[in-house]
Each structure stands twice: as structure tokens, then as C-alpha cells.
Design a protein around this motif. Structure first.
Motif, PDB file in Angstrom:
ATOM      1  N   SER A   1       7.737  -4.464 -11.730  1.00  0.00           N
ATOM      2  CA  SER A   1       7.256  -3.236 -11.127  1.00  0.00           C
ATOM      3  C   SER A   1       7.524  -2.030 -12.012  1.00  0.00           C
ATOM      4  CB  SER A   1       7.936  -3.029  -9.765  1.00  0.00           C
ATOM      5  OG  SER A   1       7.449  -1.862  -9.158  1.00  0.00           O
ATOM      6  N   LEU A   2       6.482  -1.233 -12.183  1.00  0.00           N
ATOM      7  CA  LEU A   2       6.588   0.030 -12.884  1.00  0.00           C
ATOM      8  C   LEU A   2       7.112   1.059 -11.892  1.00  0.00           C
ATOM      9  CD1 LEU A   2       5.917   1.830 -15.378  1.00  0.00           C
ATOM     10  CD2 LEU A   2       3.676   2.180 -14.317  1.00  0.00           C
ATOM     11  N   ALA A   3       8.245   1.639 -12.202  1.00  0.00           N
ATOM     12  CA  ALA A   3       8.885   2.596 -11.296  1.00  0.00           C
ATOM     13  C   ALA A   3       8.675   4.006 -11.834  1.00  0.00           C
ATOM     14  CB  ALA A   3      10.368   2.278 -11.166  1.00  0.00           C
ATOM     15  N   GLY A   4       7.501   4.536 -11.605  1.00  0.00           N
ATOM     16  CA  GLY A   4       7.169   5.859 -12.111  1.00  0.00           C
ATOM     17  C   GLY A   4       8.056   6.969 -11.586  1.00  0.00           C
ATOM     18  N   HIS A   5       8.635   6.774 -10.414  1.00  0.00           N
ATOM     19  CA  HIS A   5       9.511   7.784  -9.822  1.00  0.00           C
ATOM     20  C   HIS A   5      10.981   7.432  -9.986  1.00  0.00           C
ATOM     21  CE1 HIS A   5       6.068   9.834  -8.231  1.00  0.00           C
ATOM     22  NE2 HIS A   5       5.637   8.696  -7.719  1.00  0.00           N
ATOM     23  N   GLY A   6      11.268   6.440 -10.812  1.00  0.00           N
ATOM     24  CA  GLY A   6      12.653   6.070 -11.087  1.00  0.00           C
ATOM     25  C   GLY A   6      13.015   4.717 -10.523  1.00  0.00           C
ATOM     26  N   ASN A   7      13.878   4.027 -11.250  1.00  0.00           N
ATOM     27  CA  ASN A   7      14.276   2.669 -10.879  1.00  0.00           C
ATOM     28  C   ASN A   7      14.974   2.612  -9.528  1.00  0.00           C
ATOM     29  OD1 ASN A   7      13.237   2.035 -13.357  1.00  0.00           O
ATOM     30  ND2 ASN A   7      15.158   1.387 -14.260  1.00  0.00           N
ATOM     31  N   ALA A   8      15.877   3.551  -9.260  1.00  0.00           N
ATOM     32  CA  ALA A   8      16.623   3.526  -7.995  1.00  0.00           C
ATOM     33  C   ALA A   8      15.670   3.653  -6.812  1.00  0.00           C
ATOM     34  CB  ALA A   8      17.670   4.630  -7.969  1.00  0.00           C
ATOM     35  N   ASP A   9      14.687   4.530  -6.922  1.00  0.00           N
ATOM     36  CA  ASP A   9      13.709   4.677  -5.833  1.00  0.00           C
ATOM     37  C   ASP A   9      12.936   3.389  -5.599  1.00  0.00           C
ATOM     38  OD1 ASP A   9      14.414   7.294  -5.328  1.00  0.00           O
ATOM     39  OD2 ASP A   9      12.717   8.166  -6.410  1.00  0.00           O
ATOM     40  N   ARG A  10      12.536   2.718  -6.677  1.00  0.00           N
ATOM     41  CA  ARG A  10      11.770   1.482  -6.506  1.00  0.00           C
ATOM     42  C   ARG A  10      12.634   0.398  -5.874  1.00  0.00           C
ATOM     43  NH1 ARG A  10       6.976   0.564  -8.192  1.00  0.00           N
ATOM     44  NH2 ARG A  10       6.919   2.498  -7.033  1.00  0.00           N
ATOM     45  N   TRP A  11      13.893   0.278  -6.298  1.00  0.00           N
ATOM     46  CA  TRP A  11      14.784  -0.711  -5.676  1.00  0.00           C
ATOM     47  C   TRP A  11      14.924  -0.424  -4.191  1.00  0.00           C
ATOM     48  CZ3 TRP A  11      15.883  -5.307  -7.299  1.00  0.00           C
ATOM     49  CH2 TRP A  11      15.874  -5.584  -8.663  1.00  0.00           C
ATOM     50  N   ASN A  12      14.999   0.845  -3.808  1.00  0.00           N
ATOM     51  CA  ASN A  12      15.069   1.196  -2.388  1.00  0.00           C
ATOM     52  C   ASN A  12      13.786   0.803  -1.667  1.00  0.00           C
ATOM     53  OD1 ASN A  12      17.671   2.233  -2.438  1.00  0.00           O
ATOM     54  ND2 ASN A  12      16.973   4.286  -2.973  1.00  0.00           N
ATOM     55  N   ASP A  13      12.635   1.027  -2.309  1.00  0.00           N
ATOM     56  CA  ASP A  13      11.360   0.607  -1.713  1.00  0.00           C
ATOM     57  C   ASP A  13      11.377  -0.886  -1.406  1.00  0.00           C
ATOM     58  OD1 ASP A  13      10.517   3.209  -2.252  1.00  0.00           O
ATOM     59  OD2 ASP A  13       9.341   2.633  -4.016  1.00  0.00           O
ATOM     60  N   LEU A  14      11.832  -1.670  -2.365  1.00  0.00           N
ATOM     61  CA  LEU A  14      11.860  -3.127  -2.203  1.00  0.00           C
ATOM     62  C   LEU A  14      12.829  -3.551  -1.110  1.00  0.00           C
ATOM     63  CD1 LEU A  14      11.797  -4.052  -5.979  1.00  0.00           C
ATOM     64  CD2 LEU A  14       9.903  -4.275  -4.356  1.00  0.00           C
ATOM     65  N   LYS A  15      13.981  -2.909  -1.052  1.00  0.00           N
ATOM     66  CA  LYS A  15      14.974  -3.248  -0.017  1.00  0.00           C
ATOM     67  C   LYS A  15      14.445  -2.931   1.372  1.00  0.00           C
ATOM     68  CE  LYS A  15      18.863  -2.620  -3.101  1.00  0.00           C
ATOM     69  NZ  LYS A  15      19.888  -1.702  -3.571  1.00  0.00           N
ATOM     70  N   VAL A  16      13.797  -1.776   1.529  1.00  0.00           N
ATOM     71  CA  VAL A  16      13.288  -1.358   2.834  1.00  0.00           C
ATOM     72  C   VAL A  16      12.273  -2.351   3.384  1.00  0.00           C
ATOM     73  CG1 VAL A  16      11.818   0.390   3.936  1.00  0.00           C
ATOM     74  CG2 VAL A  16      13.767   1.105   2.566  1.00  0.00           C
ATOM     75  N   THR A  17      11.434  -2.926   2.517  1.00  0.00           N
ATOM     76  CA  THR A  17      10.393  -3.841   2.988  1.00  0.00           C
ATOM     77  C   THR A  17      10.921  -5.241   3.285  1.00  0.00           C
ATOM     78  OG1 THR A  17       9.784  -4.454   0.746  1.00  0.00           O
ATOM     79  CG2 THR A  17       8.569  -2.618   1.756  1.00  0.00           C
TER      80      THR A  17
ATOM     81  N   HIS B   1       0.885  -1.164   0.000  1.00  0.00           N
ATOM     82  CA  HIS B   1       0.000   0.000   0.000  1.00  0.00           C
ATOM     83  C   HIS B   1       0.919   1.208   0.000  1.00  0.00           C
ATOM     84  CE1 HIS B   1      -3.492   2.416   0.580  1.00  0.00           C
ATOM     85  NE2 HIS B   1      -2.969   2.967   1.643  1.00  0.00           N
ATOM     86  N   GLY B   2       1.017   1.857  -1.121  1.00  0.00           N
ATOM     87  CA  GLY B   2       2.037   2.889  -1.258  1.00  0.00           C
ATOM     88  C   GLY B   2       3.342   2.219  -1.637  1.00  0.00           C
ATOM     89  N   LYS B   3       4.414   2.965  -1.602  1.00  0.00           N
ATOM     90  CA  LYS B   3       5.687   2.450  -2.097  1.00  0.00           C
ATOM     91  C   LYS B   3       6.431   1.563  -1.101  1.00  0.00           C
ATOM     92  CE  LYS B   3       7.449   6.416  -3.124  1.00  0.00           C
ATOM     93  NZ  LYS B   3       8.375   7.410  -3.622  1.00  0.00           N
ATOM     94  N   ARG B   4       6.294   1.820   0.191  1.00  0.00           N
ATOM     95  CA  ARG B   4       7.147   1.131   1.162  1.00  0.00           C
ATOM     96  C   ARG B   4       6.402   0.459   2.299  1.00  0.00           C
ATOM     97  NH1 ARG B   4      12.594   4.797   1.759  1.00  0.00           N
ATOM     98  NH2 ARG B   4      13.130   4.644  -0.430  1.00  0.00           N
ATOM     99  N   THR B   5       5.102   0.311   2.177  1.00  0.00           N
ATOM    100  CA  THR B   5       4.317  -0.299   3.243  1.00  0.00           C
ATOM    101  C   THR B   5       3.625  -1.548   2.718  1.00  0.00           C
ATOM    102  OG1 THR B   5       3.902   1.905   4.148  1.00  0.00           O
ATOM    103  CG2 THR B   5       2.527   0.109   4.963  1.00  0.00           C
ATOM    104  N   LEU B   6       4.088  -2.712   3.154  1.00  0.00           N
ATOM    105  CA  LEU B   6       3.451  -3.966   2.745  1.00  0.00           C
ATOM    106  C   LEU B   6       2.055  -4.067   3.339  1.00  0.00           C
ATOM    107  CD1 LEU B   6       6.241  -6.630   3.296  1.00  0.00           C
ATOM    108  CD2 LEU B   6       5.412  -5.766   1.113  1.00  0.00           C
ATOM    109  N   PHE B   7       1.138  -4.677   2.593  1.00  0.00           N
ATOM    110  CA  PHE B   7      -0.130  -5.044   3.202  1.00  0.00           C
ATOM    111  C   PHE B   7       0.186  -6.073   4.290  1.00  0.00           C
ATOM    112  CE2 PHE B   7      -1.903  -3.802  -1.047  1.00  0.00           C
ATOM    113  CZ  PHE B   7      -2.723  -2.785  -0.579  1.00  0.00           C
TER     114      PHE B   7
END
Length: 149
Positions: free
Chosen positions: A44-60, A18-24
Motif C-alpha cells: 500500500s502506498l501511504a500518501g498521508h503517512g505510514n502511521a495513518d495507513r496502518w491505522n486504516d488497516l487496523k480499523v477495517t 473505497h477511501g481509506k477506511r471503508t471496505l467494499f
């Protein structure tokens, strides 16, 4: 129908998170359960950039569940084919799970995959059309996958 499934490819935002960094709350349980039976992928479609999405995935902390992850600023059939190639699955043996009929479900249908449309959230109004095709299954959350897979 789903007995021949060998791999499952997920969408990220509004499918697993739900959002970029919060898992359901149920997403990690579903990934852990399915990982014991299937190859898992993420496109995953990274509308705000690939690096940001990779960070989202790492954080979760979910990256270890996936055999293949494709992150791009677009979402095309080739991304799914690349993911399947890494997982070693064919389209007919792969399920696509997405909340968007106009992206993941349409691409999955065009490729001949089993499709699961998460029909809740901001794109619930995005109903299937003749162009997208009907999803194989309609589910409310990825937790519902456990009834089918």
C-alpha cells in the motif's frame, strides 16, 4: 494460466477499500475465500503517512488475512519483492491486483507476475500503455477474482 498461483498481493485504496477506511462490501468475503488457498499480501502506498495507513488497516479488521503487509510512502518493485519473500512466493507464482496501471500493474508486469487490473473507479481512465504493459486480466472488482483463482 492461474493454476500455478501461490500468492496474491493486493493494493488497498480503490482495490479493497473505497477511501481509506471503508471496505467494499465484497472485500472481506474475497479475502476470506482466497486465504484458504493462497498466501495473501498487501502493498500500500501511504500518501498521508505510514502511521495513518496502518491505522486504516487496523480499523477495517483485515490485517489477519495477510501473510505480508508492506506500507510505504512510495510504491516500488522492491516492495513487491519484499512482500513475496515474506510470503515465500516467486513472481511467476504471484498475482498482483491493483486499480492503477501506472503502479501495481506496471510493476507486476515488469516482475513477471500475473496481473489483475481493477478497471473501475477513479483510475479507470488510466489505460495500459506500452510502458505499463497489458494486464493479464481485466476485472471490475476484486470479487471477480473468485472466477479466476
Amino acid at each position: 494460466m492461474t493454476s500455478n498461483i501461490e500468492g496474491v498481493i493486493f493494493d488497498w485504496v480503490e482495490t479493497l477499500s473505497h477511501g481509506k477506511r471503508t471496505l467494499f462490501p465484497f472485500s472481506e468475503k474475497v479475502l476470506r475465500t482466497l486465504k484458504s488457498k493462497y498466501k495473501l499480501g498487501l502493498v500500500s502506498l501511504a500518501g498521508h503517512g505510514n502511521a495513518d495507513r496502518w491505522n486504516d488497516l487496523k480499523v477495517t479488521g483485515v490485517l489477519p488475512y495477510f501473510d505480508s503487509v508492506v506500507v510505504d510512502t512510495t510504491k516500488k518493485s522492491q516492495h513487491y519483492l519484499d512482500c513475496m519473500n515474506i510470503m515465500g512466493t516467486l513472481p511467476r507464482n504471484t498475482a498482483i491486483v491493483d486499480d492503477r496501471t501506472l503502479r501495481g500493474i506496471q510493476i507486476g508486469n515488469e516482475l513477471g507476475c500475473v496481473t489483475f487490473w481493477v478497471q473501475k473507479g477513479p483510475y479507470a481512465h488510466e489505460l495500459p500503455t506500452p510502458k505499463t504493459g497489458e494486464p493479464t486480466y481485466r476485472i471490475d472488482t476484486v470479487e471477480d477474482l473468485l472466477r479466476y483463482l
